[in-house]
Design a protein around this motif. Structure first.
Motif, PDB file in Angstrom:
ATOM      1  N   MET A 298      49.296  15.601  37.385  1.00  0.00           N
ATOM      2  CA  MET A 298      48.534  16.766  37.865  1.00  0.00           C
ATOM      3  C   MET A 298      47.900  16.487  39.232  1.00  0.00           C
ATOM      4  SD  MET A 298      45.866  19.184  35.748  1.00  0.00           S
ATOM      5  CE  MET A 298      44.484  18.055  35.834  1.00  0.00           C
ATOM      6  N   TRP A 299      48.721  16.070  40.180  1.00  0.00           N
ATOM      7  CA  TRP A 299      48.210  15.755  41.499  1.00  0.00           C
ATOM      8  C   TRP A 299      47.729  16.994  42.248  1.00  0.00           C
ATOM      9  CZ3 TRP A 299      46.217  11.860  43.817  1.00  0.00           C
ATOM     10  CH2 TRP A 299      46.100  11.840  45.212  1.00  0.00           C
ATOM     11  N   ARG A 300      48.395  18.165  41.976  1.00  0.00           N
ATOM     12  CA  ARG A 300      48.055  19.359  42.733  1.00  0.00           C
ATOM     13  C   ARG A 300      48.040  20.585  41.827  1.00  0.00           C
ATOM     14  NH1 ARG A 300      45.048  21.012  46.856  1.00  0.00           N
ATOM     15  NH2 ARG A 300      46.049  22.489  48.288  1.00  0.00           N
ATOM     16  N   PRO A 301      46.956  20.788  41.056  1.00  0.00           N
ATOM     17  CA  PRO A 301      46.841  22.040  40.310  1.00  0.00           C
ATOM     18  C   PRO A 301      46.651  23.217  41.261  1.00  0.00           C
ATOM     19  CG  PRO A 301      44.798  20.811  40.194  1.00  0.00           C
ATOM     20  CD  PRO A 301      45.783  19.920  40.899  1.00  0.00           C
ATOM     21  N   SER A 436      27.306  25.839  40.581  1.00  0.00           N
ATOM     22  CA  SER A 436      26.753  25.434  41.874  1.00  0.00           C
ATOM     23  C   SER A 436      27.841  24.692  42.644  1.00  0.00           C
ATOM     24  CB  SER A 436      25.539  24.532  41.674  1.00  0.00           C
ATOM     25  OG  SER A 436      25.937  23.275  41.161  1.00  0.00           O
ATOM     26  N   SER A 437      27.682  24.609  43.939  1.00  0.00           N
ATOM     27  CA  SER A 437      28.671  23.914  44.756  1.00  0.00           C
ATOM     28  C   SER A 437      28.844  22.469  44.304  1.00  0.00           C
ATOM     29  CB  SER A 437      28.248  23.958  46.231  1.00  0.00           C
ATOM     30  OG  SER A 437      29.193  23.277  47.037  1.00  0.00           O
ATOM     31  N   ASP A 438      27.736  21.808  43.953  1.00  0.00           N
ATOM     32  CA  ASP A 438      27.806  20.413  43.500  1.00  0.00           C
ATOM     33  C   ASP A 438      28.553  20.298  42.182  1.00  0.00           C
ATOM     34  OD1 ASP A 438      26.445  19.556  45.719  1.00  0.00           O
ATOM     35  OD2 ASP A 438      24.486  19.460  44.717  1.00  0.00           O
ATOM     36  N   ASP A 439      28.265  21.211  41.243  1.00  0.00           N
ATOM     37  CA  ASP A 439      28.939  21.164  39.942  1.00  0.00           C
ATOM     38  C   ASP A 439      30.434  21.425  40.089  1.00  0.00           C
ATOM     39  OD1 ASP A 439      26.694  20.535  38.506  1.00  0.00           O
ATOM     40  OD2 ASP A 439      26.186  22.616  38.043  1.00  0.00           O
ATOM     41  N   PHE A 440      30.784  22.335  40.981  1.00  0.00           N
ATOM     42  CA  PHE A 440      32.201  22.602  41.219  1.00  0.00           C
ATOM     43  C   PHE A 440      32.911  21.358  41.752  1.00  0.00           C
ATOM     44  CE2 PHE A 440      35.367  23.773  44.499  1.00  0.00           C
ATOM     45  CZ  PHE A 440      36.368  24.216  43.648  1.00  0.00           C
ATOM     46  N   HIS A 441      32.334  20.721  42.754  1.00  0.00           N
ATOM     47  CA  HIS A 441      32.979  19.558  43.358  1.00  0.00           C
ATOM     48  C   HIS A 441      32.997  18.354  42.424  1.00  0.00           C
ATOM     49  CE1 HIS A 441      32.539  21.895  47.124  1.00  0.00           C
ATOM     50  NE2 HIS A 441      33.610  21.219  47.481  1.00  0.00           N
ATOM     51  N   ARG A 442      32.059  18.280  41.489  1.00  0.00           N
ATOM     52  CA  ARG A 442      32.117  17.204  40.495  1.00  0.00           C
ATOM     53  C   ARG A 442      33.344  17.355  39.604  1.00  0.00           C
ATOM     54  NH1 ARG A 442      26.458  18.446  39.788  1.00  0.00           N
ATOM     55  NH2 ARG A 442      25.162  16.920  40.919  1.00  0.00           N
ATOM     56  N   ARG A 443      33.748  18.592  39.353  1.00  0.00           N
ATOM     57  CA  ARG A 443      34.923  18.825  38.516  1.00  0.00           C
ATOM     58  C   ARG A 443      36.222  18.664  39.290  1.00  0.00           C
ATOM     59  NH1 ARG A 443      30.642  21.146  36.383  1.00  0.00           N
ATOM     60  NH2 ARG A 443      30.531  21.429  34.110  1.00  0.00           N
ATOM     61  N   MET A 444      36.174  18.819  40.583  1.00  0.00           N
ATOM     62  CA  MET A 444      37.350  18.581  41.409  1.00  0.00           C
ATOM     63  C   MET A 444      37.351  17.092  41.814  1.00  0.00           C
ATOM     64  SD  MET A 444      38.864  21.550  41.588  1.00  0.00           S
ATOM     65  CE  MET A 444      38.325  21.761  39.871  1.00  0.00           C
ATOM     66  N   ILE A 445      37.775  16.259  40.874  1.00  0.00           N
ATOM     67  CA  ILE A 445      37.637  14.808  41.026  1.00  0.00           C
ATOM     68  C   ILE A 445      38.373  14.297  42.251  1.00  0.00           C
ATOM     69  CG2 ILE A 445      38.143  12.592  39.939  1.00  0.00           C
ATOM     70  CD1 ILE A 445      37.740  13.928  37.260  1.00  0.00           C
ATOM     71  N   PRO A 447      40.462  15.075  45.957  1.00  0.00           N
ATOM     72  CA  PRO A 447      40.578  16.088  47.027  1.00  0.00           C
ATOM     73  C   PRO A 447      41.803  16.984  46.873  1.00  0.00           C
ATOM     74  CG  PRO A 447      39.992  13.946  47.943  1.00  0.00           C
ATOM     75  CD  PRO A 447      40.318  13.719  46.496  1.00  0.00           C
ATOM     76  N   SER A 448      42.875  16.439  46.309  1.00  0.00           N
ATOM     77  CA  SER A 448      44.106  17.231  46.154  1.00  0.00           C
ATOM     78  C   SER A 448      43.964  18.336  45.118  1.00  0.00           C
ATOM     79  CB  SER A 448      45.265  16.312  45.745  1.00  0.00           C
ATOM     80  OG  SER A 448      45.002  15.689  44.502  1.00  0.00           O
TER      81      SER A 448
END
Length: 450
Positions: A298-301, A436-445, A447-448
């Motif tokens: 799952m490199w690029r969902p 929140s922006s932080d919570d979203f980016h925490r789930r996007m482990i 960058p891809s």
């Protein structure tokens, strides 16, 4: 107490009903929250509405999914809808629920079909329950069920074709079940041509069974091998070639009547040419293009929907449950290694060659054809192969749960708990809940993933 030791029909049925209700609730939860066309709804919902209003269009896939979505729109349009859920993006004033509800209902049955296949393979209720639960805890199947897209129909029909084929192996009168399998395999191909991968997997299984029983009978002693090898040779072309081809051809008739721009041969030439023109599998073609080998990790969902500001983010990501995907890929690797090194691997009494070939054959039949595809492909194209990876993991977890080894039992329990926790952790990006922006980016482990 072992919750998988279900000794009564009532407990077994209640377990499956509970999983089904869980699936229904998630798929219908705030289904109209985004009053727009999400991702490829710009094609499928619009084309479905075009059927209803008599407008000509060209679609690059067979027509069945558009028929189904059009039917859903027609039914849904007979019910009142809140004004804030109505838009004209399909070409008519339609509520978002009208073009999504049938997909949501269809996708709710996916876990039950997983469980039914697992049961036919093993005749074990524990494996059935685990397979159903795993399918219910995956994000990709959930997201695909909540929008007017076509992949969930392809998976449901393909898996039903597989299910009825397996049922036929355990029945004395096989032909009726094989014919039913052929119907659903034809329906799957009528969604997208890659639905033929489910049929290819069955042909591989039959071919290996016949060759194995003839040349290596010592290794093909399982009852299912014998029954597969002994399928009447006349039934195969009738039920698994003629019937799927007939179903596929008949389903084109309404389209050709409503849109007589091309005849049957011409429309297939146009579809083939369309896909040939989409060259390249890089972000230059589409930002979420991904080659087949990247799907295994799952490199690029694919981001289906994104809206927000510096404080709040609404995101819908078509991504698998990361823990489930990793363990499923590992399970397929396990079966591959066990198959390659069966002679030197200890504990061979626990190894079922039929299951190994069934999982691996169907997994590869739905994955390897993508090696030769040069056009842009997406992670959701992995759904068919991923289905058999999940089924293989269900068997591994079931065996481990029942093992005499405390380590194996603990590993199975920890795996299921991790899958469950991961599902609820990523649930906001499956359902598009505000983050929140932080919570979203925490789930996007990685960058891809963004």
């Amino acid at each position: 107490m072992n919750f998988l030791e279900i000794n009564s029909d009532r407990k077994f049925q209640l377990s499956l009903i509970g999983i089904f209700i869980f699936s229904v609730l998630l798929r219908f939860w705030d289904l109209s929250q985004f009053n727009t066309l999400v991702f490829d709804e710009v094609y499928y919902a619009k084309y479905a509405n075009d059927y209803l209003i008599g407008k000509e269009f060209f679609q690059s896939h067979p027509p069945l999914s558009q028929y189904l979505i059009a039917f859903g729109i027609w039914i849904g349009s007979h019910f009142p809808a809140s004004p804030d859920t109505i838009n004209t993006l399909t070409g008519s004033a339609r509520s978002t629920l009208s073009y999504r509800w049938l997909n949501a209902l269809t996708g709710s049955f996916i876990p039950l079909v997983f469980g039914a296949i697992a049961y036919q393979l093993t005749l074990r209720r524990s494996t059935c329950i685990i397979a159903s639960l795993l399918a219910a805890l995956d994000g990709l199947f959930l997201v695909e069920s909540r929008y007017a897209l076509n992949n969930i129909y392809l998976i449901l029909f393909g898996l039903l074709g597989q299910l009825f084929f397996l049922i036929s192996l355990r029945k004395t009168r096989k032909l009726n079940w094989l014919l039913l399998a052929g119907v659903f395999l034809g329906l799957s191909a009528s969604i997208k041509w890659n639905g033929l991968g489910f049929l290819l997997g069955i042909f591989l299984l039959i071919g290996i069974a016949r060759l194995g029983k003839r040349f290596f009978p010592r290794y093909f002693t399982d009852e299912l091998w014998t029954k597969t090898a002994n399928i009447n040779i006349v039934y195969i072309p009738l039920a698994l070639v003629f019937v799927p081809a007939l179903v596929y051809s008949l389903l084109w008739i309404p389209h050709l009547i409503l849109i007589p721009q091309y005849n049957f041969i011409q429309v297939h030439r146009e579809i083939w040419s369309f896909h040939q023109r989409i060259k390249g599998n890089t972000p230059d073609v589409h930002p979420y293009c991904s080659p087949w080998y990247s799907w295994l990790i799952m490199w690029r969902p694919v981001a289906y929907y994104y809206a927000g500001n510096s404080r709040i983010t609404y995101d819908v990501h078509a991504m698998a449950n990361p823990i489930l995907l990793i363990l499923s890929t590992g399970s397929i690797a396990f079966f591959l290694l066990r198959s390659l090194f069966a002679r030197v691997w200890r504990y061979r009494d626990h190894f079922n060659s039929f299951l190994a070939v069934y999982f691996l054959g169907n997994y590869l039949a739905n994955l390897l054809p993508w090696l030769k595809i040069s056009r842009c492909t997406f992670f959701y194209h992995y759904m068919a192969s991923y289905s058999f990876a999940i089924l293989s993991l269900a068997w591994v977890l079931s065996e481990s749960w029942r093992s005499s080894s405390a380590i194996d039992r603990m590993a199975a329990r920890v795996s299921i708990v991790l899958i469950l926790l991961a599902f609820f952790y990523w649930l906001p990006v499956y359902l598009g809940w505000p983050l929140s922006s932080d919570d979203f980016h925490r789930r996007m482990i990685f960058p891809s993933w963004i």
